[in-house]
Design a protein around this motif. Structure first.
Motif, short mmCIF file in Angstrom:
data_model
loop_
_atom_site.label_atom_id
_atom_site.label_comp_id
_atom_site.label_asym_id
_atom_site.label_seq_id
_atom_site.Cartn_x
_atom_site.Cartn_y
_atom_site.Cartn_z
N ALA A 157 0.82 -1.22 0.00
CA ALA A 157 0.00 0.00 0.00
C ALA A 157 0.85 1.26 0.00
O ALA A 157 0.51 2.25 -0.66
N GLN A 158 1.96 1.26 0.73
CA GLN A 158 2.78 2.45 0.85
C GLN A 158 4.11 2.35 0.10
O GLN A 158 5.01 3.15 0.33
N SER A 159 4.20 1.39 -0.79
CA SER A 159 5.46 1.18 -1.50
C SER A 159 5.68 2.21 -2.59
O SER A 159 4.73 2.75 -3.17
N ARG A 162 4.21 1.03 -6.03
CA ARG A 162 2.76 1.23 -6.22
C ARG A 162 2.48 2.69 -6.58
O ARG A 162 1.65 2.98 -7.47
N ALA A 163 3.15 3.61 -5.91
CA ALA A 163 2.95 5.03 -6.20
C ALA A 163 3.35 5.34 -7.64
O ALA A 163 2.67 6.10 -8.34
N TRP A 164 4.44 4.74 -8.10
CA TRP A 164 4.90 4.97 -9.47
C TRP A 164 3.89 4.42 -10.48
O TRP A 164 3.57 5.08 -11.47
N LEU A 165 3.39 3.23 -10.23
CA LEU A 165 2.43 2.61 -11.16
C LEU A 165 1.15 3.41 -11.28
O LEU A 165 0.58 3.53 -12.37
N SER A 166 0.69 3.98 -10.16
CA SER A 166 -0.59 4.70 -10.17
C SER A 166 -0.52 6.02 -10.94
O SER A 166 -1.57 6.55 -11.35
N LYS A 167 0.67 6.53 -11.16
CA LYS A 167 0.82 7.82 -11.86
C LYS A 167 1.64 7.66 -13.14
O LYS A 167 1.10 7.56 -14.23
N LYS A 168 2.94 7.58 -13.00
CA LYS A 168 3.81 7.52 -14.17
C LYS A 168 3.61 6.23 -14.96
O LYS A 168 3.65 6.23 -16.19
N GLY A 169 3.42 5.13 -14.26
CA GLY A 169 3.23 3.86 -14.94
C GLY A 169 1.99 3.85 -15.82
O GLY A 169 2.03 3.41 -16.97
N SER A 183 -10.58 -0.15 -12.05
CA SER A 183 -9.98 -0.23 -10.72
C SER A 183 -10.56 -1.46 -10.00
O SER A 183 -11.77 -1.69 -10.02
N VAL A 184 -9.67 -2.25 -9.39
CA VAL A 184 -10.11 -3.47 -8.70
C VAL A 184 -9.54 -3.51 -7.29
O VAL A 184 -8.64 -2.74 -6.94
N VAL A 185 -10.08 -4.41 -6.49
CA VAL A 185 -9.66 -4.56 -5.09
C VAL A 185 -8.61 -5.66 -4.99
O VAL A 185 -8.78 -6.76 -5.51
N LYS A 202 -7.22 -0.31 -3.63
CA LYS A 202 -7.90 -0.19 -4.91
C LYS A 202 -6.85 0.21 -5.95
O LYS A 202 -6.19 1.24 -5.81
N ASP A 203 -6.71 -0.61 -6.98
CA ASP A 203 -5.61 -0.41 -7.92
C ASP A 203 -6.07 -0.58 -9.37
O ASP A 203 -6.91 -1.43 -9.67
N LYS A 204 -5.48 0.23 -10.26
CA LYS A 204 -5.64 0.04 -11.70
C LYS A 204 -4.48 -0.77 -12.27
O LYS A 204 -4.66 -1.57 -13.18
N LEU A 205 -3.29 -0.53 -11.76
CA LEU A 205 -2.13 -1.34 -12.08
C LEU A 205 -1.58 -1.90 -10.77
O LEU A 205 -1.47 -1.17 -9.78
N TRP A 206 -1.22 -3.16 -10.76
CA TRP A 206 -0.69 -3.74 -9.52
C TRP A 206 0.30 -4.84 -9.87
O TRP A 206 0.37 -5.33 -11.00
N LEU A 207 1.08 -5.23 -8.87
CA LEU A 207 1.97 -6.37 -8.99
C LEU A 207 1.26 -7.61 -8.45
O LEU A 207 0.45 -7.51 -7.53
#
Length: 319
Positions: A157-159, A162-169, A183-185, A202-207
């Motif tokens: 959640a605080q990695s 994850r922050a990079w994927l949600s914006k630049k990614g 967006s999925v859970v 809640k993520d659009k891109l995730w690992l």
């Protein structure tokens, strides 16, 4: 002297046989045994039927979104899989083998592929339904540390990744794809080493999490898990995607209850240029306060590495 004489009763029996054969043929057509009526048709927003194409790559993202919605809202998993079969999103047997891919041109002009890894797997963040189709990139979107600080505190959640994927990614993907991503859970250990619980993001891109690749593990399989607490947390972070199930992916060969992490799982081998690369998972490795799980160059899904190391970022997404 002449032809053979046929009695009235035999003529009647012949007529009955012909009628019976005609009835059986009609039943076969109605039940789909003649090859037609079990197929599912999907309508587009304008009311026209979406035409089946030869491969996933032949569809636009708009068309794949239509198919994803049809799969998500199908009455049953069997009906959903039938749609996938009829529209060539999986094999004729309903399996995924890694060849169900679509090209993506990134913002830097580079072309990568995304492969279908599952159907009706991830719940949408708005609670409306499961998402119909989940994709995973076939190669890294970038190379990045999971956390520049070298710690797992705060988990996925605080990695930093994850922050990079949600914006630049997300911005690296083409607009026609971004417009269709849902967006999925996702459930993950979002505390860090020593946690016993998983929470939602809640993520659009995730690992991927480790269990989404390997499936559930039993007590004692993971290193330092004699009491089963690590397996219990590991198994809370989702369930295995169909692609990895169909390809037989797991932790590796079982030897004395431990798994050999050198086992090759070819579908997990990702190339960065001409060479296979290690790539991050979102799962915290509980044996250390600094490590996340990662996939090794061999395809082993249960490697681990310090969060500050720079490895491949291979995101999944739903449409």
């Amino acid at each position: 002297m002449g032809g053979v004489c046929v009695s009235d009763s035999k003529r009647a029996n012949g007529r009955l046989l012909l009628l019976a054969l005609a009835f059986v043929s009609a039943v076969m057509v109605c039940c789909g045994l003649a090859g037609c009526s079990t197929s599912k048709t999907v309508e587009q927003s304008d009311g026209t039927q979406l035409t089946a194409k030869d491969s996933v790559n032949d569809y636009s993202w708009d068309e794949l979104k239509v198919l994803s919605n049809a799969i998500a809202t199908a009455p049953s998993n069997d009906d959903a899989l039938q749609i996938a079969e009829d529209y060539h999103l999986c094999t004729e047997a309903g399996n995924l083998d890694g060849t169900q891919t679509k090209d993506i041109t990134l913002s830097n002009g580079k072309t990568v592929q995304a492969q279908i890894i599952g159907f009706r797997h991830d719940p949408k963040s708005d609670g409306s339904s499961l998402s119909g189709i989940t994709f995973l990139l076939c190669s890294p979107l970038t190379t990045l540390s999971a956390n520049a600080s070298g710690t797992t505190a705060g988990g996925w959640a605080q990695s930093d990744v994850r922050a990079w994927l949600s914006k630049k990614g997300l911005k690296k993907l083409p607009e026609d794809l971004r417009n269709q991503i849902a967006s999925v859970v996702k459930k993950t250990n979002n505390v860090g080493a020593g946690s016993t619980s998983a929470s939602k993001t809640k993520d659009k891109l995730w690992l991927l999490s480790a269990v989404e690749i390997t499936g559930k593990v039993e007590k004692g399989v993971l290193d330092d898990d004699e009491n089963g607490s690590l397996a219990k947390l590991y198994n809370k972070e989702g369930s295995r995607y169909q692609l990895f199930q169909d390809c037989g992916v797991d932790c590796g060969r079982e030897t004395n209850k431990k798994y050999d992490i050198g086992t090759l799982n070819q579908v997990l081998v990702k190339q960065d240029g001409d060479s296979p690369c290690m790539w991050w998972e979102r799962s915290v490795y509980d044996g250390s306060s600094s490590d996340f799980y990662c996939v090794m160059t061999s395809g082993s899904p249960v490697g681990n590495a310090t969060a500050s190391y720079e490895y491949g970022v291979v995101p999944a997404f739903c449409i």
